[in-house]
Motif scaffolding. Structure first.
Motif, PDB file in Angstrom:
ATOM      1  N   GLN A 283      79.682  89.550  11.817  1.00 31.16           N
ATOM      2  CA  GLN A 283      80.332  88.568  12.673  1.00 31.16           C
ATOM      3  C   GLN A 283      81.831  88.806  12.739  1.00 31.16           C
ATOM      4  O   GLN A 283      82.446  88.683  13.808  1.00 31.16           O
ATOM      5  CB  GLN A 283      80.056  87.157  12.143  1.00 31.16           C
ATOM      6  N   THR A 284      82.447  89.163  11.607  1.00 33.63           N
ATOM      7  CA  THR A 284      83.883  89.443  11.585  1.00 33.63           C
ATOM      8  C   THR A 284      84.220  90.639  12.468  1.00 33.63           C
ATOM      9  O   THR A 284      85.188  90.617  13.238  1.00 33.63           O
ATOM     10  CB  THR A 284      84.352  89.711  10.145  1.00 33.63           C
ATOM     11  N   LEU A 285      83.395  91.711  12.359  1.00 30.72           N
ATOM     12  CA  LEU A 285      83.628  92.890  13.190  1.00 30.72           C
ATOM     13  C   LEU A 285      83.460  92.582  14.673  1.00 30.72           C
ATOM     14  O   LEU A 285      84.224  93.078  15.513  1.00 30.72           O
ATOM     15  CB  LEU A 285      82.658  94.008  12.774  1.00 30.72           C
ATOM     16  N   ILE A 286      82.461  91.744  14.989  1.00 33.57           N
ATOM     17  CA  ILE A 286      82.262  91.364  16.397  1.00 33.57           C
ATOM     18  C   ILE A 286      83.472  90.587  16.916  1.00 33.57           C
ATOM     19  O   ILE A 286      83.953  90.829  18.036  1.00 33.57           O
ATOM     20  CB  ILE A 286      80.978  90.526  16.533  1.00 33.57           C
ATOM     21  N   GLU A 287      83.973  89.650  16.095  1.00 34.24           N
ATOM     22  CA  GLU A 287      85.134  88.869  16.506  1.00 34.24           C
ATOM     23  C   GLU A 287      86.367  89.745  16.674  1.00 34.24           C
ATOM     24  O   GLU A 287      87.140  89.588  17.629  1.00 34.24           O
ATOM     25  CB  GLU A 287      85.409  87.772  15.472  1.00 34.24           C
ATOM     26  N   GLN A 288      86.583  90.703  15.756  1.00 35.72           N
ATOM     27  CA  GLN A 288      87.718  91.610  15.874  1.00 35.72           C
ATOM     28  C   GLN A 288      87.609  92.473  17.119  1.00 35.72           C
ATOM     29  O   GLN A 288      88.601  92.707  17.815  1.00 35.72           O
ATOM     30  CB  GLN A 288      87.810  92.484  14.622  1.00 35.72           C
ATOM     31  N   THR A 289      86.386  92.957  17.386  1.00 34.69           N
ATOM     32  CA  THR A 289      86.179  93.775  18.586  1.00 34.69           C
ATOM     33  C   THR A 289      86.498  92.987  19.848  1.00 34.69           C
ATOM     34  O   THR A 289      87.134  93.503  20.778  1.00 34.69           O
ATOM     35  CB  THR A 289      84.724  94.275  18.629  1.00 34.69           C
ATOM     36  N   GLN A 290      86.053  91.742  19.875  1.00 38.93           N
ATOM     37  CA  GLN A 290      86.337  90.906  21.038  1.00 38.93           C
ATOM     38  C   GLN A 290      87.838  90.657  21.182  1.00 38.93           C
ATOM     39  O   GLN A 290      88.373  90.653  22.302  1.00 38.93           O
ATOM     40  CB  GLN A 290      85.588  89.577  20.906  1.00 38.93           C
ATOM     41  N   GLN A 291      88.512  90.443  20.037  1.00 40.26           N
ATOM     42  CA  GLN A 291      89.962  90.238  20.084  1.00 40.26           C
ATOM     43  C   GLN A 291      90.673  91.487  20.602  1.00 40.26           C
ATOM     44  O   GLN A 291      91.591  91.388  21.439  1.00 40.26           O
ATOM     45  CB  GLN A 291      90.489  89.876  18.696  1.00 40.26           C
ATOM     46  N   TYR A 292      90.266  92.677  20.101  1.00 34.78           N
ATOM     47  CA  TYR A 292      90.873  93.919  20.569  1.00 34.78           C
ATOM     48  C   TYR A 292      90.630  94.121  22.060  1.00 34.78           C
ATOM     49  O   TYR A 292      91.528  94.558  22.806  1.00 34.78           O
ATOM     50  CB  TYR A 292      90.318  95.117  19.786  1.00 34.78           C
ATOM     51  N   GLN A 293      89.418  93.813  22.492  1.00 38.66           N
ATOM     52  CA  GLN A 293      89.079  93.972  23.895  1.00 38.66           C
ATOM     53  C   GLN A 293      89.924  93.045  24.763  1.00 38.66           C
ATOM     54  O   GLN A 293      90.460  93.453  25.816  1.00 38.66           O
ATOM     55  CB  GLN A 293      87.580  93.679  24.107  1.00 38.66           C
ATOM     56  N   THR A 294      90.056  91.806  24.321  1.00 40.48           N
ATOM     57  CA  THR A 294      90.848  90.835  25.074  1.00 40.48           C
ATOM     58  C   THR A 294      92.316  91.239  25.127  1.00 40.48           C
ATOM     59  O   THR A 294      92.969  91.167  26.183  1.00 40.48           O
ATOM     60  CB  THR A 294      90.723  89.439  24.436  1.00 40.48           C
ATOM     61  N   GLU A 295      92.855  91.696  23.992  1.00 41.27           N
ATOM     62  CA  GLU A 295      94.251  92.105  23.936  1.00 41.27           C
ATOM     63  C   GLU A 295      94.492  93.344  24.785  1.00 41.27           C
ATOM     64  O   GLU A 295      95.512  93.462  25.483  1.00 41.27           O
ATOM     65  CB  GLU A 295      94.654  92.370  22.485  1.00 41.27           C
ATOM     66  N   THR A 296      93.542  94.282  24.762  1.00 42.67           N
ATOM     67  CA  THR A 296      93.675  95.494  25.569  1.00 42.67           C
ATOM     68  C   THR A 296      93.699  95.163  27.054  1.00 42.67           C
ATOM     69  O   THR A 296      94.509  95.712  27.826  1.00 42.67           O
ATOM     70  CB  THR A 296      92.523  96.462  25.261  1.00 42.67           C
ATOM     71  N   GLU A 297      92.789  94.284  27.471  1.00 43.14           N
ATOM     72  CA  GLU A 297      92.764  93.886  28.879  1.00 43.14           C
ATOM     73  C   GLU A 297      94.068  93.186  29.276  1.00 43.14           C
ATOM     74  O   GLU A 297      94.599  93.399  30.384  1.00 43.14           O
ATOM     75  CB  GLU A 297      91.571  92.975  29.138  1.00 43.14           C
ATOM     76  N   ARG A 298      94.602  92.363  28.366  1.00 44.61           N
ATOM     77  CA  ARG A 298      95.849  91.650  28.681  1.00 44.61           C
ATOM     78  C   ARG A 298      97.010  92.627  28.860  1.00 44.61           C
ATOM     79  O   ARG A 298      97.801  92.521  29.817  1.00 44.61           O
ATOM     80  CB  ARG A 298      96.166  90.654  27.571  1.00 44.61           C
ATOM     81  N   LEU A 299      97.107  93.596  27.958  1.00 45.73           N
ATOM     82  CA  LEU A 299      98.177  94.584  28.055  1.00 45.73           C
ATOM     83  C   LEU A 299      98.013  95.461  29.300  1.00 45.73           C
ATOM     84  O   LEU A 299      99.007  95.818  29.961  1.00 45.73           O
ATOM     85  CB  LEU A 299      98.188  95.462  26.796  1.00 45.73           C
ATOM     86  N   PHE A 300      96.762  95.807  29.601  1.00 49.21           N
ATOM     87  CA  PHE A 300      96.506  96.618  30.789  1.00 49.21           C
ATOM     88  C   PHE A 300      96.973  95.898  32.055  1.00 49.21           C
ATOM     89  O   PHE A 300      97.596  96.487  32.951  1.00 49.21           O
ATOM     90  CB  PHE A 300      95.010  96.947  30.868  1.00 49.21           C
TER      91      PHE A 300
END
Length: 416
Positions: A283-300
């Motif tokens: 669950q922690t890895l899934i949450e981190q992945t989602q956070q990275y994905q969200t942050e990447t999209e925001r920066l993009f």
């Protein structure tokens, strides 16, 4: 005592399915007899029954000497079973020659008026019999006093059906069923009472009953009426078993469970803890992945605000940067700088990236990353890690705004 018997090899006699009798003698030895009373070789007999697969049905009961079992009645007060069962030994304590701690008490039946029919046997005998059964693989059998091999007198059955009482009228006739086996008399005086004595010792028992005003009538039956050790389908004999409490018959699987239950519970607990830990980590890895994905999209989207839909960030970013490169900028340096600083920001998740700006001209190429954090030390950590890990990018920190709860700054990233 029974006459000395000669052991007959198994091949000499026919092993009749329903006509084997297993019993313990007064010395604690297990004896197996056929329908003719011939003693069979115990080990060979059990091996043959195991081979045929009918050991448990042919040898379901093992009879024990009634001389070693006291069958009596006593009044025990109490409505709940747990109460009167606990009080049972002490209700008989004064009439027993041994301490109650040395005796095994088996309540066979409690009647409405509070009278309890009980069987009493010494623990030392129970343990000796149990050890023998376990050594021979007969842990499934029930132990029953051999006086119960005799059928119940008919008048007693009728009386129980009509009144559910074991008391007789003063002028009633008491019928005892008697079967003679060698020099021993097996006597059944009731559904839950009986005894075995030699013929010369019977008279005192009759006199004791007649002194109460009752007449004893002996009903002699042929030896063929004695019950054998076959499976008791009606459960009428099995309910008279001495194997209760700690001596209760157990299946092999239940015995294995009792022997290994704590180990099994410990292993089960470890597995549960392991599964919970794995689930939490996932669950922690899934949450981190989602956070990275969200942050990447925001920066993009900050770098390319004209993009309306994000489908494949990597491909879209490469396409956009290639187009910018054809317009005069060198995007290969930008990609290298982004790859160099990405692990640093992953290692310090408390830093928030607000804006990324790429400045490139003929002289300089600088990547500016505007960030914010709660403490200045968190921003300094990025610079320190870059220097320690000797990355391809040089990072300098420029503080813009410092307050007790928020620090804002700009990282200037250039190629070394």
């Amino acid at each position: 005592m029974l006459n000395k018997q000669i052991t007959v090899p198994l091949e000499v006699t026919t092993l009749a399915l329903n006509n084997l009798t297993a019993r313990f003698n007064l010395a604690g030895e297990l004896i197996i007899e056929d329908i003719k009373g011939q003693v069979l070789e115990t080990a060979e007999c059990l091996a043959q029954l195991n081979k045929q697969g009918n050991l448990k049905s042919v040898l379901s009961l093992v009879w024990v000497p009634s001389q070693l079992v006291v069958l009596t009645e006593v009044f025990v007060p109490g409505k709940r079973k747990s109460d009167w069962v606990t009080a049972l030994p002490y209700a008989l304590e004064e009439s027993l020659s041994e301490p109650v701690e040395n005796l095994h008490f088996v309540p066979l039946k409690r009647h409405k008026e509070g009278m309890v029919s009980v069987a009493i046997v010494a623990h030392q005998w129970m343990q000796k019999w149990m050890d023998t059964l376990q050594s021979l693989g007969l842990n499934h059998v029930q132990l029953v006093s051999d006086c119960f091999r005799v059928p119940v007198p008919k008048n007693v059955i009728q009386l129980l059906a009509e009144t559910e009482s074991t008391e007789e009228h003063e002028d009633s006739k008491v019928v005892w069923n008697v079967i003679t086996e060698s020099t021993m008399l097996h006597i059944r005086s009731g559904s839950y009472s009986g005894f075995s004595v030699s013929e010369s010792c019977l008279e005192p028992f009759i006199n004791a009953i007649q002194q109460t005003g009752k007449k004893v009538s002996l009903n002699h039956l042929a030896e063929k009426h004695l019950l054998n050790s076959h499976l008791d389908f009606e459960k009428s004999i099995s309910q008279l078993t001495l194997r209760t409490a700690a001596y209760q018959a157990q299946s092999k699987h239940l015995k294995y469970w009792q022997d290994w239950r704590w180990v099994g519970l410990f292993i089960g607990l470890i597995l549960i803890i392991s599964l919970v830990a794995t689930w939490q980590k996932t669950q922690t890895l899934i949450e981190q992945t989602q956070q990275y994905q969200t942050e990447t999209e925001r920066l993009f989207k900050e770098m390319f605000p004209d993009v309306k839909r994000v489908v494949n960030i990597k491909m879209q970013a490469q396409t956009r940067l290639s187009n910018q490169g054809r317009g005069g900028g060198n995007t290969s340096s930008l990609i290298k700088l982004l790859q160099a600083i990405e692990p640093l920001f992953k290692a310090e998740p408390n830093i928030e990236i607000n804006r990324i700006q790429w400045k490139a001209d003929a002289k300089n190429e600088v990547l500016e990353v505007r960030v914010s954090a709660q403490q200045t030390s968190q921003l300094q950590t990025i610079v320190s890690m870059s220097q320690q890990q000797k990355r391809a990018a040089k990072i300098e920190l420029e503080l813009k705004n410092v307050t007790p709860n928020l620090v804002e700054g700009v990282f200037h990233v250039t190629a070394k």
